[in-house]
Design an enzyme around this catalytic site. Structure first.
Site, PDB file in Angstrom:
ATOM      1  N   LYS A 114       0.820  -1.209   0.000  1.00 45.55           N
ATOM      2  CA  LYS A 114       0.000   0.000   0.000  1.00 45.55           C
ATOM      3  C   LYS A 114       0.850   1.253   0.000  1.00 45.55           C
ATOM      4  O   LYS A 114       0.517   2.248  -0.618  1.00 45.55           O
ATOM      5  CB  LYS A 114      -0.950   0.021   1.194  1.00 45.55           C
ATOM      6  N   LYS A 252      -6.262 -10.432  -7.495  1.00 45.83           N
ATOM      7  CA  LYS A 252      -7.441 -10.671  -6.658  1.00 45.83           C
ATOM      8  C   LYS A 252      -8.640  -9.874  -7.156  1.00 45.83           C
ATOM      9  O   LYS A 252      -8.463  -8.753  -7.631  1.00 45.83           O
ATOM     10  CB  LYS A 252      -7.130 -10.187  -5.233  1.00 45.83           C
ATOM     11  N   LYS A 255     -12.548  -4.335  -5.293  1.00 45.63           N
ATOM     12  CA  LYS A 255     -13.480  -3.243  -5.559  1.00 45.63           C
ATOM     13  C   LYS A 255     -12.781  -2.062  -6.220  1.00 45.63           C
ATOM     14  O   LYS A 255     -13.426  -1.195  -6.785  1.00 45.63           O
ATOM     15  CB  LYS A 255     -14.154  -2.805  -4.266  1.00 45.63           C
TER      16      LYS A 255
END
Ligand code: TRP
Length: 388
Positions: A114, A252, A255
């Site tokens: 991240k 993966k 969203k």
């Protein structure tokens, strides 16, 4: 039910729940409700580690609670609550952060990804080049220039990574400590999580051990007996829990993927589901079941099929492995629509009754607070804080 069997889990309430959240997390909670005392939270404190719009956050928390219920979490059996309403999470989080060496946090791959931090492997490459120059002072000029260019690109990348790391907020870094607190504040014994959270759970066990060693003189580390915090066991669910993008079987389902075709949202109607499976990436093998180690997309679709049907991968392959992609995608759409449309329908109804959702949350908060308050009080006492 006794504390010997307590489950805690949660997902971040950040809109657009998809098939990955359902198969990988929420669906697996449902069966646990009969055998365990369960607490399912909406991790809104974790959600604000990245910027959130206040109105959207409010909506997402209610929507995610609706999704829990629509997927089969029973508010009469399990506590459903938003994390931010139980202040013990943040408070114990501070205490635990004082027992967490930075070295442990530096190893967390999610933070590294991240915060896009400096890749150690890049640093190693630069060092290798430097060593090479030192060992070979006479290497020819054009080779040298090429190598220097490579090295400077690497250094640039490292510096950029470093800058992003500087900008990353402290919450993103200490995220796993808060997650440990979520679990330990209930002395949860089992935590159902997806593969991506496994490392965080291991850290939680380490932090629990560190606290136990610090404050329980009789704590038996090897046998893990007599500790204030039980070490929580991960419950990693079986097939279909790692749902990949419909467009790229190595990523993966997420969203945040820019293509909506990459995921099945829990709000998609049957037409959207059919279209997305139809357009999902396939390959040129004649049947879906063939040579399946090297086929990430086909594997993903077969896993999804198995998970939706509630059968093993082998059983699914026995059933549909001989089909061509077109026919298989049709069968997959049928089972997905059959399983998901009642969820979508219930979710819509629940979202239309925010008062009901708020009642469920209030009940969940009260139950959670009652447990968390006791743990926090005991922990403070062990540490030597005066009772307030
Ligand atoms: N980090 C988890 C996720 O992103 C959410 C989460 C927060 C969680 N606290 C937790 C999951 C405690 C299990 C237990 O999915």
């Amino acid at each position: 039910m006794s504390q010997a069997n307590r489950i805690l889990s949660g997902v971040q309430p950040t809109g657009n729940l998809h098939l990955g959240n359902y198969l990988g997390a929420i669906r697996n909670w449902v069966a646990l409700q009969d055998s365990h005392e369960c607490l399912f939270m909406l991790a809104d404190l974790h959600a604000i580690t990245v910027p959130q719009d206040p109105d959207k956050l409010r909506t997402s928390v209610r929507e995610t609670a609706a999704a829990y219920i629509a997927c089969g979490v029973n508010p009469d059996k399990s506590a459903i609550f938003h994390q931010s309403a139980v202040s013990a999470h943040a408070e114990l989080g501070w205490i635990l952060s004082c027992h967490t060496p930075l070295g442990w946090l530096n190893r967390m791959t999610q933070f590294k990804e991240k915060a896009n931090s400096i890749e150690e492997s890049e640093l190693e490459k630069v060092l290798k080049l430097l060593k090479y120059f030192i060992a070979n002072p006479d290497v020819n000029a054009s080779q040298k220039e090429m190598d220097i260019n490579i090295a400077s690109e690497l250094v640039k990348k490292m510096l950029e990574g470093g800058k992003n790391k500087e900008k990353a907020n402290l919450g993103l870094y200490s995220y796993p400590v808060l997650m440990a607190s979520d679990i330990l504040v209930y002395k949860a014994t089992h935590v159902p999580v997806g593969h991506d959270q496994k490392q965080h759970l291991e850290l939680c066990r380490d932090i629990a051990g560190a606290f136990n060693r610090a404050y329980n003189p009789s704590y038996n580390v090897t046998e893990n007996k007599g500790g204030f915090f039980p070490l929580p066991e991960p419950v990693i669910m079986g097939e279909g829990t790692r749902v990949m993008s419909l467009k790229d079987g190595s990523k993966k389902m997420s969203k945040s993927d820019e293509s909506d075709l990459s995921r099945i949202n829990l709000t998609d109607d049957s037409d959207a589901i059919a279209k997305k499976f139809k357009k999902s990436t396939s390959d040129s093998f004649p049947t879906v079941g063939e040579n399946n180690e090297t086929r990430p997309e086909a594997n993903n679709l077969v896993n999804i099929y198995a998970a939706l049907k509630g059968v093993t991968r082998a059983q699914a392959l026995a059933e549909v492995g001989g089909l061509q992609f077109g026919a298989f995608k049709g069968a997959l759409t049928d089972v997905a629509v059959e399983k998901l449309s009642p969820i979508t329908k219930t979710m819509r109804e629940l979202v239309a009754s925010p008062d009901y959702i708020d009642q469920v949350l209030a009940k969940g908060v009260a139950k959670a607070q009652a447990i968390a308050g006791v743990t926090l009080k005991e922990a403070k006492n062990l540490i030597g804080f005066l009772q307030g």
